[in-house]
Design a protein around this motif. Structure first.
Motif, PDB file in Angstrom:
ATOM      1  N   ALA A 123      -4.036  -4.161  15.788  1.00  0.00           N
ATOM      2  CA  ALA A 123      -4.441  -2.753  15.864  1.00  0.00           C
ATOM      3  C   ALA A 123      -4.483  -2.128  14.472  1.00  0.00           C
ATOM      4  CB  ALA A 123      -3.481  -1.982  16.769  1.00  0.00           C
ATOM      5  N   LEU A 124      -3.517  -2.478  13.632  1.00  0.00           N
ATOM      6  CA  LEU A 124      -3.525  -1.966  12.255  1.00  0.00           C
ATOM      7  C   LEU A 124      -4.753  -2.450  11.498  1.00  0.00           C
ATOM      8  CD1 LEU A 124       0.208  -2.290  11.110  1.00  0.00           C
ATOM      9  CD2 LEU A 124      -0.987  -0.277  11.946  1.00  0.00           C
ATOM     10  N   GLN A 125      -5.115  -3.702  11.710  1.00  0.00           N
ATOM     11  CA  GLN A 125      -6.298  -4.249  11.047  1.00  0.00           C
ATOM     12  C   GLN A 125      -7.555  -3.518  11.486  1.00  0.00           C
ATOM     13  OE1 GLN A 125      -6.290  -6.455   8.660  1.00  0.00           O
ATOM     14  NE2 GLN A 125      -8.507  -6.750   8.468  1.00  0.00           N
ATOM     15  N   SER A 126      -7.648  -3.225  12.775  1.00  0.00           N
ATOM     16  CA  SER A 126      -8.803  -2.491  13.279  1.00  0.00           C
ATOM     17  C   SER A 126      -8.846  -1.073  12.727  1.00  0.00           C
ATOM     18  CB  SER A 126      -8.754  -2.455  14.809  1.00  0.00           C
ATOM     19  OG  SER A 126      -9.821  -1.702  15.332  1.00  0.00           O
ATOM     20  N   ASN A 127      -7.691  -0.456  12.600  1.00  0.00           N
ATOM     21  CA  ASN A 127      -7.624   0.900  12.040  1.00  0.00           C
ATOM     22  C   ASN A 127      -8.048   0.926  10.584  1.00  0.00           C
ATOM     23  OD1 ASN A 127      -5.455   2.838  10.413  1.00  0.00           O
ATOM     24  ND2 ASN A 127      -6.442   3.843  12.144  1.00  0.00           N
ATOM     25  N   GLU A 128      -7.645  -0.057   9.829  1.00  0.00           N
ATOM     26  CA  GLU A 128      -7.971  -0.093   8.403  1.00  0.00           C
ATOM     27  C   GLU A 128      -9.442  -0.402   8.166  1.00  0.00           C
ATOM     28  OE1 GLU A 128      -5.281  -3.000   6.970  1.00  0.00           O
ATOM     29  OE2 GLU A 128      -3.525  -1.675   7.053  1.00  0.00           O
ATOM     30  N   MET A 129     -10.074  -1.124   9.087  1.00  0.00           N
ATOM     31  CA  MET A 129     -11.486  -1.472   8.918  1.00  0.00           C
ATOM     32  C   MET A 129     -12.422  -0.381   9.430  1.00  0.00           C
ATOM     33  SD  MET A 129     -11.482  -5.514   9.980  1.00  0.00           S
ATOM     34  CE  MET A 129     -13.245  -5.634   9.728  1.00  0.00           C
ATOM     35  N   ALA A 130     -11.902   0.552  10.226  1.00  0.00           N
ATOM     36  CA  ALA A 130     -12.757   1.586  10.815  1.00  0.00           C
ATOM     37  C   ALA A 130     -13.115   2.675   9.812  1.00  0.00           C
ATOM     38  CB  ALA A 130     -12.075   2.199  12.035  1.00  0.00           C
ATOM     39  N   LEU A 131     -12.235   2.932   8.832  1.00  0.00           N
ATOM     40  CA  LEU A 131     -12.451   4.011   7.872  1.00  0.00           C
ATOM     41  C   LEU A 131     -12.159   3.524   6.458  1.00  0.00           C
ATOM     42  CD1 LEU A 131     -10.693   6.995   9.715  1.00  0.00           C
ATOM     43  CD2 LEU A 131     -13.153   6.641   9.494  1.00  0.00           C
ATOM     44  N   TYR A 132     -12.807   4.173   5.492  1.00  0.00           N
ATOM     45  CA  TYR A 132     -12.493   3.893   4.088  1.00  0.00           C
ATOM     46  C   TYR A 132     -11.101   4.449   3.757  1.00  0.00           C
ATOM     47  CZ  TYR A 132     -17.393   2.629   3.454  1.00  0.00           C
ATOM     48  OH  TYR A 132     -18.619   2.022   3.553  1.00  0.00           O
ATOM     49  N   PRO A 133     -10.423   3.863   2.772  1.00  0.00           N
ATOM     50  CA  PRO A 133      -9.037   4.268   2.488  1.00  0.00           C
ATOM     51  C   PRO A 133      -8.870   5.754   2.174  1.00  0.00           C
ATOM     52  CG  PRO A 133      -9.547   2.204   1.384  1.00  0.00           C
ATOM     53  CD  PRO A 133     -10.832   2.698   1.962  1.00  0.00           C
ATOM     54  N   ASP A 134      -9.765   6.315   1.356  1.00  0.00           N
ATOM     55  CA  ASP A 134      -9.605   7.723   0.993  1.00  0.00           C
ATOM     56  C   ASP A 134      -9.839   8.641   2.195  1.00  0.00           C
ATOM     57  OD1 ASP A 134     -12.223   6.905   1.084  1.00  0.00           O
ATOM     58  OD2 ASP A 134     -12.907   8.334  -0.438  1.00  0.00           O
ATOM     59  N   ILE A 135     -10.818   8.276   3.038  1.00  0.00           N
ATOM     60  CA  ILE A 135     -11.070   9.073   4.240  1.00  0.00           C
ATOM     61  C   ILE A 135      -9.924   8.919   5.229  1.00  0.00           C
ATOM     62  CG2 ILE A 135     -12.649   9.412   6.184  1.00  0.00           C
ATOM     63  CD1 ILE A 135     -14.893   8.389   4.416  1.00  0.00           C
ATOM     64  N   ARG A 136      -9.417   7.692   5.391  1.00  0.00           N
ATOM     65  CA  ARG A 136      -8.294   7.452   6.312  1.00  0.00           C
ATOM     66  C   ARG A 136      -7.049   8.218   5.868  1.00  0.00           C
ATOM     67  NH1 ARG A 136      -8.143   2.421   5.764  1.00  0.00           N
ATOM     68  NH2 ARG A 136      -6.230   2.099   4.608  1.00  0.00           N
ATOM     69  N   ARG A 137      -6.856   8.339   4.575  1.00  0.00           N
ATOM     70  CA  ARG A 137      -5.687   9.070   4.071  1.00  0.00           C
ATOM     71  C   ARG A 137      -5.719  10.525   4.502  1.00  0.00           C
ATOM     72  NH1 ARG A 137      -6.066   9.999  -2.084  1.00  0.00           N
ATOM     73  NH2 ARG A 137      -7.711  11.319  -1.219  1.00  0.00           N
ATOM     74  N   ASN A 138      -6.874  11.162   4.394  1.00  0.00           N
ATOM     75  CA  ASN A 138      -6.979  12.573   4.754  1.00  0.00           C
ATOM     76  C   ASN A 138      -6.753  12.794   6.241  1.00  0.00           C
ATOM     77  OD1 ASN A 138      -7.616  13.234   2.081  1.00  0.00           O
ATOM     78  ND2 ASN A 138      -9.805  12.942   2.418  1.00  0.00           N
ATOM     79  N   TYR A 139      -7.378  11.952   7.062  1.00  0.00           N
ATOM     80  CA  TYR A 139      -7.226  12.110   8.504  1.00  0.00           C
ATOM     81  C   TYR A 139      -5.812  11.751   8.965  1.00  0.00           C
ATOM     82  CZ  TYR A 139     -12.242  12.804   9.046  1.00  0.00           C
ATOM     83  OH  TYR A 139     -13.518  13.303   8.973  1.00  0.00           O
ATOM     84  N   LEU A 140      -5.218  10.761   8.327  1.00  0.00           N
ATOM     85  CA  LEU A 140      -3.856  10.371   8.701  1.00  0.00           C
ATOM     86  C   LEU A 140      -2.853  11.460   8.337  1.00  0.00           C
ATOM     87  CD1 LEU A 140      -2.341   8.021   9.994  1.00  0.00           C
ATOM     88  CD2 LEU A 140      -1.960   7.080   7.708  1.00  0.00           C
ATOM     89  N   LYS A 141      -3.094  12.122   7.218  1.00  0.00           N
ATOM     90  CA  LYS A 141      -2.241  13.237   6.821  1.00  0.00           C
ATOM     91  C   LYS A 141      -2.314  14.369   7.841  1.00  0.00           C
ATOM     92  CE  LYS A 141      -1.464  16.464   2.994  1.00  0.00           C
ATOM     93  NZ  LYS A 141      -1.931  16.884   1.634  1.00  0.00           N
ATOM     94  N   GLN A 142      -3.526  14.681   8.305  1.00  0.00           N
ATOM     95  CA  GLN A 142      -3.689  15.716   9.319  1.00  0.00           C
ATOM     96  C   GLN A 142      -3.079  15.290  10.650  1.00  0.00           C
ATOM     97  OE1 GLN A 142      -4.947  18.770   8.847  1.00  0.00           O
ATOM     98  NE2 GLN A 142      -4.420  19.250  10.968  1.00  0.00           N
ATOM     99  N   SER A 143      -3.207  14.008  10.970  1.00  0.00           N
ATOM    100  CA  SER A 143      -2.619  13.502  12.207  1.00  0.00           C
ATOM    101  C   SER A 143      -1.105  13.608  12.193  1.00  0.00           C
ATOM    102  CB  SER A 143      -3.047  12.044  12.410  1.00  0.00           C
ATOM    103  OG  SER A 143      -2.397  11.490  13.530  1.00  0.00           O
ATOM    104  N   HIS A 144      -0.481  13.253  11.078  1.00  0.00           N
ATOM    105  CA  HIS A 144       0.982  13.378  10.963  1.00  0.00           C
ATOM    106  C   HIS A 144       1.421  14.829  11.117  1.00  0.00           C
ATOM    107  CE1 HIS A 144       1.269   9.391   8.517  1.00  0.00           C
ATOM    108  NE2 HIS A 144       1.254   9.184   9.823  1.00  0.00           N
ATOM    109  N   LYS A 145       0.676  15.723  10.509  1.00  0.00           N
ATOM    110  CA  LYS A 145       1.012  17.143  10.606  1.00  0.00           C
ATOM    111  C   LYS A 145       0.904  17.634  12.048  1.00  0.00           C
ATOM    112  CE  LYS A 145      -0.312  21.682   8.797  1.00  0.00           C
ATOM    113  NZ  LYS A 145      -1.247  22.421   7.906  1.00  0.00           N
ATOM    114  N   ASN A 146      -0.146  17.224  12.748  1.00  0.00           N
ATOM    115  CA  ASN A 146      -0.315  17.643  14.137  1.00  0.00           C
ATOM    116  C   ASN A 146       0.807  17.114  15.028  1.00  0.00           C
ATOM    117  OD1 ASN A 146      -2.695  18.932  13.444  1.00  0.00           O
ATOM    118  ND2 ASN A 146      -3.991  17.217  14.051  1.00  0.00           N
TER     119      ASN A 146
END
Length: 224
Positions: A123-146
């Motif tokens: 699942a982690l591999q699929s998550n990392e391949m779905a988005l670019y690292p910089d884009i994933r960082r922004n969305y993951l930050k918002q997800s943690h906050k939510n």
């Protein structure tokens, strides 16, 4: 960060799934904007063509308007195709589905075993391949906050339940920034306003009846 407990795995999967859901939401909104513009321009082109035929407009300037609009529609369609929205959305949906299935299995486990750890890594591999690292960082930050805000709200909710069960007073503040408002509060306020109107009418009726009762003996004396 290494995940050693089942609780850590569940929390991490929730955050990463929400991260992809936020990305899917934003990409879908952007794709919908392109489609809306194309639909509006297409309808405008058809309306101009119908009006031109009905009114008998044969001028060169009028004839160029549909051509100009058709060229704009072609450019927007090419840009939308270049962005490749369907492929991005499909990749995110597949990754979200894998993360959701792994999250469901993790919640049904009491301990972190080798099979679950393997599915977690996939699942982690699929998550990392779905988005670019910089884009994933922004969305993951918002997800943690939510998720932190949700957990904080849940903690306050259960704390208030304990207070209510113990007969203690609780202080509930309604968020005035919500444009939709609280339906139950609106009903209570409208009911209170109706009660006030009824009380005013009843008071006016009582005063009228009281005046009539006072005037009755005078009218009787006059009749006599």
């Amino acid at each position: 960060m290494e995940k050693t407990t089942i609780k850590d795995v569940v929390n991490d999967l929730r955050a990463r799934r929400d991260c992809l859901s936020l990305a899917h939401e934003n990409i879908k909104k952007e794709a919908d904007q392109y489609n809306k513009i194309i639909i509006v321009l297409s309808l405008m082109t058809g309306a101009i063509e119908s009006t031109k035929i009905k009114m008998g407009w044969n001028g060169d300037a009028v004839a160029l308007i549909p051509i100009f609009l058709s060229s704009i529609i072609g450019m927007i369609s090419a840009l939308a195709k270049f962005r490749d929205f369907p492929t991005k959305l499909e990749t995110l949906v597949q990754a979200i589905s894998l993360l959701t299935n792994t999250l469901t299995k993790a919640r049904n486990h009491e301990e972190l075993d080798d099979d679950l750890l393997t599915e977690y890594n996939n699942a982690l591999q699929s998550n990392e391949m779905a988005l670019y690292p910089d884009i994933r960082r922004n969305y993951l930050k918002q997800s943690h906050k939510n998720l932190l805000c949700i957990m904080n709200q849940e903690a306050k909710y259960y704390e208030n339940i304990k207070k209510v069960n113990n007969g203690e007073k609780i202080d509930i503040k309604c968020d005035s920034s919500d444009s939709s408002g609280d339906i139950s509060i609106k009903h209570v306020n409208s009911f209170q306003e109706e009660e006030k109107d009824i009380e005013v009418e009843m008071n006016e009726l009582d005063e009228t009846t009281h005046r009539d009762n006072k005037l009755k003996p005078i009218n009787e004396e006059i009749d006599l």
